[in-house]
Design a protein around this motif. Structure first.
Motif, PDB file in Angstrom:
ATOM      1  N   ALA A 103       0.825  -1.202   0.000  1.00 58.89           N
ATOM      2  CA  ALA A 103       0.000   0.000   0.000  1.00 58.89           C
ATOM      3  C   ALA A 103       0.865   1.260   0.000  1.00 58.89           C
ATOM      4  O   ALA A 103       0.602   2.214  -0.742  1.00 58.89           O
ATOM      5  N   LYS A 104       1.895   1.275   0.821  1.00 59.01           N
ATOM      6  CA  LYS A 104       2.783   2.436   0.878  1.00 59.01           C
ATOM      7  C   LYS A 104       3.508   2.644  -0.453  1.00 59.01           C
ATOM      8  O   LYS A 104       3.675   3.777  -0.911  1.00 59.01           O
ATOM      9  N   GLN A 260     -15.719   6.790  -0.315  1.00 56.81           N
ATOM     10  CA  GLN A 260     -15.173   5.867  -1.318  1.00 56.81           C
ATOM     11  C   GLN A 260     -14.231   4.842  -0.682  1.00 56.81           C
ATOM     12  O   GLN A 260     -13.082   4.684  -1.083  1.00 56.81           O
ATOM     13  N   THR A 261     -14.732   4.140   0.316  1.00 58.10           N
ATOM     14  CA  THR A 261     -13.922   3.220   1.112  1.00 58.10           C
ATOM     15  C   THR A 261     -14.578   1.847   1.163  1.00 58.10           C
ATOM     16  O   THR A 261     -15.806   1.735   1.150  1.00 58.10           O
ATOM     17  N   THR A 262     -13.767   0.809   1.238  1.00 59.69           N
ATOM     18  CA  THR A 262     -14.247  -0.565   1.365  1.00 59.69           C
ATOM     19  C   THR A 262     -13.784  -1.143   2.695  1.00 59.69           C
ATOM     20  O   THR A 262     -12.645  -0.917   3.112  1.00 59.69           O
ATOM     21  N   ARG A 310     -17.596  -5.571  -6.591  1.00 60.85           N
ATOM     22  CA  ARG A 310     -16.626  -5.928  -7.628  1.00 60.85           C
ATOM     23  C   ARG A 310     -15.741  -7.103  -7.223  1.00 60.85           C
ATOM     24  O   ARG A 310     -14.974  -7.608  -8.050  1.00 60.85           O
ATOM     25  N   VAL A 311     -15.835  -7.543  -5.992  1.00 58.54           N
ATOM     26  CA  VAL A 311     -15.018  -8.662  -5.517  1.00 58.54           C
ATOM     27  C   VAL A 311     -15.718  -9.971  -5.846  1.00 58.54           C
ATOM     28  O   VAL A 311     -16.859 -10.215  -5.433  1.00 58.54           O
ATOM     29  N   ASN A 312     -15.050 -10.825  -6.620  1.00 51.04           N
ATOM     30  CA  ASN A 312     -15.588 -12.143  -6.968  1.00 51.04           C
ATOM     31  C   ASN A 312     -15.305 -13.095  -5.818  1.00 51.04           C
ATOM     32  O   ASN A 312     -14.222 -13.662  -5.710  1.00 51.04           O
ATOM     33  N   MET A 333      -7.989  -1.544  -6.921  1.00 47.74           N
ATOM     34  CA  MET A 333      -9.158  -0.908  -7.540  1.00 47.74           C
ATOM     35  C   MET A 333      -9.222   0.575  -7.243  1.00 47.74           C
ATOM     36  O   MET A 333      -9.813   1.337  -8.011  1.00 47.74           O
ATOM     37  N   THR A 334      -8.651   0.994  -6.130  1.00 51.07           N
ATOM     38  CA  THR A 334      -8.795   2.382  -5.704  1.00 51.07           C
ATOM     39  C   THR A 334      -7.929   3.324  -6.543  1.00 51.07           C
ATOM     40  O   THR A 334      -6.766   3.031  -6.759  1.00 51.07           O
TER      41      THR A 334
END
Length: 334
Positions: A103-104, A260-262, A310-312, A333-334
């Motif tokens: 992520a970083k 806009q967060t999951t 969107r996650v299968n 995705m973000t």
């Protein structure tokens, strides 16, 4: 946001929805599946079990040991089967890229909020690498040098660092806070009371929203596991009440389209053989534990928020697949 419900198995969630009146809370999630906390595939066709001298026991063969927090969290963080007791390293002692490191690298602000020490196995496995979860001094140093945006932590050590205004905290770019029953103190000179872990998570989210960069927040509620190990049912109920408040805070946040967060909620393992039972001669059900150790049961995974649809998501995942099929794809995705 990844929330680790440390030690929470199906009996804990059953207690949460049936007896703490939180059914609607879990119904707010968009998707769910089962996760195998121990390796569930890749075995040879040999004898899988045999009877022991105790008729109540069945001996399992060719199956891995029941997971512990470092191994399980490392699997979810790296996508690789991790060495038991290692922090994001395989059996060959090879370091694997953690979810926080990825992520970083791609420009996220990374934050950690936990009720345990920040250098404990679960939060550490999502950020740094080490050959043993018990190398706590080295893990502490690496965690503080990582460049976290926000750090909220339980335990005595964070209190010591904050009280001393330690320069080791300078690498945390935004805020450091203490998660304690008695309240928290912040190194920016402002004293506030953190009444619950949910409040600490909300404060971390508020700070992350100020920045333009996307963020990855690793949150861990460890006290469910602690109460389960102690087989303290009353404390366990209190911790589940605290956990339900944290869930509400996070669901309210991710359901706001502006954020806009999951949110992904995952248990690293179940603990204490928790059950909700009653015999025919009893008028009421009761919650009980059968031991103080970890369980090899399946655990649930829940997803809500922006990218949930969107996650299968299949019915069953192995723990490393949580990384490869859920966590890392959502970050991409973000």
């Amino acid at each position: 946001v990844v929330l680790i419900a440390d030690g929470a198995g199906f009996a804990h969630y059953s207690l949460l929805i049936q007896h703490l009146q939180n059914r609607k809370l879990l119904q707010r999630f968009d998707k769910t599946c089962l996760v195998a906390t121990s390796r569930s595939s890749g075995f040879t066709k040999t004898q899988r079990w045999s009877h022991s001298s105790d008729p109540a026991k069945l001996l399992l063969h060719n199956l891995p040991l029941v997971t512990e927090s470092a191994g399980s969290a490392s699997c979810a963080s790296t996508g690789k089967w991790a060495c038991r007791g290692c922090i994001a390293q395989t059996n060959s002692k090879k370091k694997q890229q953690t979810l926080g490191q990825f992520a970083k690298k791609v420009g996220y602000n990374v934050a950690v909020a936990c009720t345990t020490d920040f250098f404990d196995a679960t939060p550490a496995s999502f950020v740094v690498n080490n050959s043993s979860r018990y190398n706590r001094q080295a893990i502490e140093t690496d965690m503080l040098r990582f460049g976290l945006h926000t750090l909220f932590s339980g335990g005595k050590r964070i209190l010591e660092l904050v009280e001393q205004e330690s320069t080791a905290l300078n690498k945390v770019t935004h805020r450091v806070g203490c998660v304690h029953r008695g309240g928290g103190r912040f190194v920016d000179g402002v004293q506030r009371t953190v009444k619950s872990f949910g409040t600490a998570v909300q404060t971390a989210l508020d700070g992350l929203l100020v920045e333009e960069n996307p963020f990855f927040l690793l949150a861990e509620e460890s006290c469910i596991d602690l109460a389960s190990h102690m087989q303290n049912k009353n404390q366990m109920a209190k911790e589940l009440e605290s956990f339900s408040y944290t869930l509400k805070v996070l669901l309210d946040f991710v359901e706001n389209p502006l954020h806009q967060t999951t949110l992904v909620v995952l248990s690293d393992h179940a603990t204490a053989g928790a059950q909700i039972v009653n015999r025919q001669d009893e008028k009421a059900a009761y919650f009980k534990t059968t031991h103080g150790d970890h369980d090899g049961y399946l655990v649930p995974l829940f997803i809500a928020g922006q990218h949930a649809h969107r996650v299968n998501l299949p019915v069953l995942l192995d723990m490393p697949e949580v990384h490869s099929r859920v966590l890392k794809p959502i970050l991409q995705m973000t």
